[in-house]
Design a protein around this motif. Structure first.
Motif, short mmCIF file in Angstrom:
data_model
loop_
_atom_site.label_atom_id
_atom_site.label_comp_id
_atom_site.label_asym_id
_atom_site.label_seq_id
_atom_site.Cartn_x
_atom_site.Cartn_y
_atom_site.Cartn_z
N LEU A 10 0.83 -1.21 0.00
CA LEU A 10 0.00 0.00 0.00
C LEU A 10 0.86 1.26 0.00
N LYS A 11 1.96 1.22 0.71
CA LYS A 11 2.85 2.38 0.76
C LYS A 11 3.44 2.65 -0.62
N ASN A 12 3.91 1.60 -1.29
CA ASN A 12 4.50 1.76 -2.63
C ASN A 12 3.47 2.28 -3.62
N LEU A 13 2.27 1.71 -3.59
CA LEU A 13 1.22 2.15 -4.51
C LEU A 13 0.79 3.58 -4.20
N SER A 14 0.75 3.92 -2.93
CA SER A 14 0.41 5.29 -2.53
C SER A 14 1.45 6.28 -3.00
N ILE A 15 2.72 5.90 -2.95
CA ILE A 15 3.78 6.79 -3.42
C ILE A 15 3.63 7.05 -4.92
N VAL A 16 3.35 6.01 -5.68
CA VAL A 16 3.13 6.17 -7.13
C VAL A 16 1.95 7.11 -7.36
N HIS A 17 0.87 6.89 -6.64
CA HIS A 17 -0.33 7.71 -6.79
C HIS A 17 -0.05 9.17 -6.45
N SER A 87 -0.97 -7.79 -9.79
CA SER A 87 -1.97 -7.44 -10.81
C SER A 87 -2.74 -6.19 -10.42
N TYR A 88 -3.07 -6.08 -9.14
CA TYR A 88 -3.80 -4.90 -8.66
C TYR A 88 -2.95 -3.65 -8.86
N GLN A 89 -1.67 -3.77 -8.59
CA GLN A 89 -0.76 -2.64 -8.77
C GLN A 89 -0.72 -2.23 -10.24
N THR A 90 -0.63 -3.20 -11.12
CA THR A 90 -0.62 -2.91 -12.55
C THR A 90 -1.91 -2.23 -12.98
N ALA A 91 -3.05 -2.77 -12.54
CA ALA A 91 -4.34 -2.19 -12.89
C ALA A 91 -4.46 -0.76 -12.37
N LEU A 129 -8.55 11.81 -10.07
CA LEU A 129 -7.31 11.09 -9.77
C LEU A 129 -7.06 11.06 -8.27
N ILE A 130 -7.28 12.17 -7.59
CA ILE A 130 -7.10 12.21 -6.14
C ILE A 130 -8.03 11.21 -5.46
N LEU A 131 -9.25 11.08 -5.96
CA LEU A 131 -10.22 10.16 -5.37
C LEU A 131 -9.85 8.69 -5.58
#
Length: 161
Positions: A10-17, A87-91, A129-131
């Motif tokens: 979650l931290k990695n995906l949040s950083i990308v976001h 897969s979730y990260q890719t999506a 995008l923020i949402l």
């Protein structure tokens, strides 16, 4: 492959976001500053950008409804949490990039034409995008995690096998 915990994921995906979101917000702020926030809301059908941009946005939003869902459908067939999260990260990244790219294009069109229509649509896309911020509940819901997979995901600091 490296060791991953649900928290790290979650931290990695949040950083990308956050980085994608920050980039498009910063670009829009600089563009507004350069154009001195000049707005000319013209819906001139002779302007090719006015005709093309809505098509691009609608196409991107349509793809957001198709591509990530297709990736998640395949992920849900797996019984391996690590594979599902990859897969979730890719999506998610595909979704973020489609939104961010459409917003960036609108900002560029605004920079070129000073037509406020482009920046308004881009700002709406930025809010969208923020949402899309990744959360634990959203991951569980989107992947439809149940039983042992859900228990494994809820052990936030435990390495996923």
């Amino acid at each position: 492959m490296y060791a991953i915990t649900p928290n790290k994921f979650l931290k990695n995906l949040s950083i990308v976001h956050v980085m994608l979101t920050f980039g498009v917000i910063a670009f829009s702020a600089v563009t507004l500053y350069i154009n001195k926030a000049a707005f000319d809301f013209a819906f001139d059908t002779n302007d090719i950008l006015v005709l093309i941009y809505p098509v691009i946005v609608v196409s991107a939003l349509t793809l957001i409804g198709i591509v990530p869902k297709k990736i998640l459908e395949n992920a849900k067939k797996s019984n391996d949490l690590k594979t599902m999260l990859a897969s979730y990260q890719t999506a998610s990244i595909v979704k973020y990039i489609l939104i961010e790219g459409s917003a960036m294009l609108g900002i560029v069109f605004y920079l070129l034409s000073k037509n406020g229509l482009f920046i308004v649509i881009a700002l709406i896309l930025i809010v969208f995008l923020i949402l899309q911020r990744p959360t634990k509940n959203k991951v569980e819901s989107d992947l439809e995690l149940r039983g042992e997979l859900r228990n494994q995901f809820q052990r936030y600091d435990e390495v996923i096998d």
